[in-house]
Design a protein around this motif. Structure first.
Motif, PDB file in Angstrom:
ATOM      1  N   LEU A 187       7.151   9.216   6.402  1.00 44.17           N
ATOM      2  CA  LEU A 187       6.072   8.367   5.890  1.00 44.17           C
ATOM      3  C   LEU A 187       5.976   7.125   6.760  1.00 44.17           C
ATOM      4  O   LEU A 187       6.959   6.667   7.339  1.00 44.17           O
TER       5      LEU A 187
ATOM      6  N   GLU B 268      11.587  10.121   3.383  1.00 46.96           N
ATOM      7  CA  GLU B 268      11.649  10.159   1.924  1.00 46.96           C
ATOM      8  C   GLU B 268      11.421  11.590   1.463  1.00 46.96           C
ATOM      9  O   GLU B 268      10.380  12.187   1.762  1.00 46.96           O
TER      10      GLU B 268
ATOM     11  N   GLU C  11       4.000   3.083   7.390  1.00 48.11           N
ATOM     12  CA  GLU C  11       3.279   1.919   6.867  1.00 48.11           C
ATOM     13  C   GLU C  11       1.845   1.979   7.399  1.00 48.11           C
ATOM     14  O   GLU C  11       1.630   2.063   8.617  1.00 48.11           O
TER      15      GLU C  11
ATOM     16  N   THR D 128       1.361   9.702   4.961  1.00 49.29           N
ATOM     17  CA  THR D 128       2.087  10.900   5.377  1.00 49.29           C
ATOM     18  C   THR D 128       1.865  11.173   6.861  1.00 49.29           C
ATOM     19  O   THR D 128       0.919  10.656   7.469  1.00 49.29           O
TER      20      THR D 128
ATOM     21  N   GLU E  92       0.848  -1.188   0.000  1.00 49.72           N
ATOM     22  CA  GLU E  92       0.000   0.000   0.000  1.00 49.72           C
ATOM     23  C   GLU E  92       0.882   1.236   0.000  1.00 49.72           C
ATOM     24  O   GLU E  92       2.011   1.199   0.489  1.00 49.72           O
ATOM     25  N   PRO E  93       0.371   2.344  -0.518  1.00 55.55           N
ATOM     26  CA  PRO E  93       1.161   3.577  -0.461  1.00 55.55           C
ATOM     27  C   PRO E  93       1.390   3.976   0.996  1.00 55.55           C
ATOM     28  O   PRO E  93       0.526   3.768   1.854  1.00 55.55           O
ATOM     29  N   LEU E  94       2.564   4.515   1.275  1.00 54.15           N
ATOM     30  CA  LEU E  94       2.882   4.935   2.627  1.00 54.15           C
ATOM     31  C   LEU E  94       2.032   6.139   3.023  1.00 54.15           C
ATOM     32  O   LEU E  94       1.613   6.926   2.180  1.00 54.15           O
TER      33      LEU E  94
END
Length: 138
Positions: A118, A113, A120, A77, A73-75
């Motif tokens: 970021l 990043e 999980e 913010t 999945e996208p990290l």
């Protein structure tokens, strides 16, 4: 023989406030039951030395909690994490940057990043569940 709370915290390599918080909120630290405490001379908390030493040995021998593999999945913010946890973003950023706990709950490991923190999503969900389970101070 008994030892003071601050000496016991030193055995565990944690701050006395973290230990006091755990004692006041059920007597459990990261799944391990603390030895019972006695109040002596007013507000001084004392622990049986033998039980505290045995707990410290168990504490240091515990396996660190392994983070689950990246889910793909996208990290998330920091701002999204703060909204989900209902924590001010600055407080969350300070704790994540310094590796501190919030109300005794360990934050998920942040991934840096492009100058941004970021997280999980699955780790954030576990943190939010545990964080909201704690009683709120008035």
């Amino acid at each position: 023989m008994y030892i003071r709370l601050d000496v016991f915290a030193g055995l565990l390599n944690i701050r006395p406030g973290e230990l006091l918080h755990a004692v006041r909120t059920g007597g459990v630290m990261q799944g391990l039951q603390l030895p019972s405490a006695r109040k002596i001379r007013g507000a001084t908390l004392m622990f049986d030395q033998a039980l505290a030493t045995a707990f410290a040995a168990e504490w240091h021998a515990r396996e660190p909690e392994a983070e689950p593999a990246a889910s793909g999945e996208p990290l998330m913010t920091l701002d999204a994490f703060a909204r989900q946890a209902d924590i001010p973003p600055l407080v969350l950023w300070q704790a994540a940057s310094r590796g501190k706990r919030l109300r005794g709950v360990t934050l998920p490991v942040a991934i840096r990043e492009d100058g941004q923190l970021l997280f999980e999503p699955a780790a954030v969900a576990r943190f939010v569940t545990e964080y909201h389970r704690l009683p709120r101070k008035n």
